[in-house]
Write a protein that holds these residues in place. Structure first.
Motif, PDB file in Angstrom:
ATOM      1  N   ASP A  81      49.774  32.842  31.938  1.00 15.28           N
ATOM      2  CA  ASP A  81      49.699  33.775  33.066  1.00 15.28           C
ATOM      3  C   ASP A  81      50.175  33.120  34.350  1.00 15.28           C
ATOM      4  O   ASP A  81      50.864  33.749  35.166  1.00 15.28           O
ATOM      5  CB  ASP A  81      48.265  34.275  33.249  1.00 15.28           C
ATOM      6  CG  ASP A  81      47.872  35.311  32.216  1.00 15.28           C
ATOM      7  OD1 ASP A  81      48.765  35.908  31.579  1.00 15.28           O
ATOM      8  OD2 ASP A  81      46.658  35.534  32.045  1.00 15.28           O
ATOM      9  N   GLY A  82      49.795  31.853  34.560  1.00 17.54           N
ATOM     10  CA  GLY A  82      50.213  31.158  35.783  1.00 17.54           C
ATOM     11  C   GLY A  82      51.719  31.050  35.890  1.00 17.54           C
ATOM     12  O   GLY A  82      52.311  31.335  36.944  1.00 17.54           O
ATOM     13  N   SER A  85      53.389  34.404  36.665  1.00 19.62           N
ATOM     14  CA  SER A  85      53.263  34.977  38.015  1.00 19.62           C
ATOM     15  C   SER A  85      54.634  35.102  38.669  1.00 19.62           C
ATOM     16  O   SER A  85      54.865  35.991  39.489  1.00 19.62           O
ATOM     17  CB  SER A  85      52.370  34.098  38.896  1.00 19.62           C
ATOM     18  OG  SER A  85      51.059  34.056  38.396  1.00 19.62           O
ATOM     19  N   ALA A 120      52.374  43.363  40.125  1.00 19.75           N
ATOM     20  CA  ALA A 120      51.528  42.346  40.756  1.00 19.75           C
ATOM     21  C   ALA A 120      50.053  42.683  40.580  1.00 19.75           C
ATOM     22  O   ALA A 120      49.241  41.812  40.228  1.00 19.75           O
ATOM     23  CB  ALA A 120      51.877  42.230  42.240  1.00 19.75           C
ATOM     24  N   HIS A 123      49.130  42.183  36.920  1.00 15.97           N
ATOM     25  CA  HIS A 123      49.160  40.765  36.558  1.00 15.97           C
ATOM     26  C   HIS A 123      47.945  40.020  37.107  1.00 15.97           C
ATOM     27  O   HIS A 123      47.293  39.264  36.383  1.00 15.97           O
ATOM     28  CB  HIS A 123      50.444  40.119  37.067  1.00 15.97           C
ATOM     29  CG  HIS A 123      50.429  38.632  36.962  1.00 15.97           C
ATOM     30  ND1 HIS A 123      50.527  37.968  35.755  1.00 15.97           N
ATOM     31  CD2 HIS A 123      50.282  37.671  37.913  1.00 15.97           C
ATOM     32  CE1 HIS A 123      50.453  36.663  35.966  1.00 15.97           C
ATOM     33  NE2 HIS A 123      50.311  36.464  37.264  1.00 15.97           N
ATOM     34  N   PHE A 124      47.645  40.208  38.383  1.00 15.25           N
ATOM     35  CA  PHE A 124      46.535  39.458  38.975  1.00 15.25           C
ATOM     36  C   PHE A 124      45.185  39.938  38.449  1.00 15.25           C
ATOM     37  O   PHE A 124      44.259  39.143  38.301  1.00 15.25           O
ATOM     38  CB  PHE A 124      46.606  39.509  40.499  1.00 15.25           C
ATOM     39  CG  PHE A 124      47.732  38.672  41.045  1.00 15.25           C
ATOM     40  CD1 PHE A 124      47.779  37.309  40.782  1.00 15.25           C
ATOM     41  CD2 PHE A 124      48.759  39.239  41.776  1.00 15.25           C
ATOM     42  CE1 PHE A 124      48.828  36.520  41.258  1.00 15.25           C
ATOM     43  CE2 PHE A 124      49.807  38.466  42.252  1.00 15.25           C
ATOM     44  CZ  PHE A 124      49.842  37.105  42.000  1.00 15.25           C
ATOM     45  N   ALA A 127      45.131  38.232  34.986  1.00 15.20           N
ATOM     46  CA  ALA A 127      44.937  36.783  35.084  1.00 15.20           C
ATOM     47  C   ALA A 127      43.524  36.445  35.551  1.00 15.20           C
ATOM     48  O   ALA A 127      42.892  35.519  35.030  1.00 15.20           O
ATOM     49  CB  ALA A 127      45.979  36.183  36.033  1.00 15.20           C
TER      50      ALA A 127
END
Length: 199
Positions: A81-82, A85, A120, A123-124, A127
């Motif tokens: 995931d990092g 990003s 975004a 994703h965040f 994560a």
């Protein structure tokens, strides 16, 4: 399934759905949409037809397999995931803009912003949730969340094709929930990190 009408509602659902789904499972999104177009299950907008090319399908299918396996292993999923990003968000923006490829640069730009924002947010949220789940010592919750994400993305892509209005309503609800929930997730992660430092 046949082709669905590519009216404004359909195009908005495609752009928003691709943006959101890319924030969670980018390669699955690319492969499933490309395969659906390749098999003539759906008629893709002109800007997205590149996804159904055999070489693109091969590349996205390979990366889907890698992501599927990486996402099932605690901490490897957070590392993945990092790194992503920097990949999922611009990809979500690009896919949303490509959905409006024949509608003019103004529409493409606006949809790129919307798609990138949805990518975004998704994703965040993903994560942050996965990092919190990884704090659990047993691996089963991680697997359950990962398979739930797989299922959720496939369901959203189906809705994008079959019920665009419903998908748009659900994505609006997601944005409202995200505004409320994301600060709480980050506070929880901050407390967990402080507890780890003290231990």
């Amino acid at each position: 399934m046949g082709s669905w009408p590519l009216d404004l509602t359909g195009l908005l659902a495609i752009a928003a759905g691709l943006g959101w789904a890319s924030g969670i499972r980018l390669y699955a999104t690319l492969f499933v949409v490309g395969l659906a177009g390749n098999l003539d299950w759906v008629s893709l907008p002109e800007g997205l037809r590149v996804l159904q090319h055999p070489w693109v399908l091969g590349a996205s299918g390979l990366m889907l397999l890698v992501e599927f396996l990486a996402d099932k292993v605690p901490w490897i999923d957070s590392l993945w995931d990092g790194v992503h990003s920097f990949i999922r968000i611009p990809a979500g923006a690009a896919l949303a803009a490509m959905a409006f490829g024949g509608q003019g640069v103004e529409w493409q730009t606006a949809m790129g912003i919307v798609g990138g924002g949805l990518a975004a947010g998704a994703h965040f949220a993903k994560a942050g949730t996965r990092a919190a789940v990884n704090a659990s010592p047993e691996p089963f919750s991680n697997l359950a969340v990962s398979f739930a994400e797989d299922s959720l993305v496939l369901f959203a892509l189906w809705l994008m094709f079959a019920h665009p209005w419903l998908l748009l309503v659900l994505l609006a609800a997601f944005l409202a929930l995200l505004v409320w929930l994301l600060p709480k997730v980050f506070r929880l992660l901050g407390r967990w990190r402080q507890a780890q430092r003290r231990a």
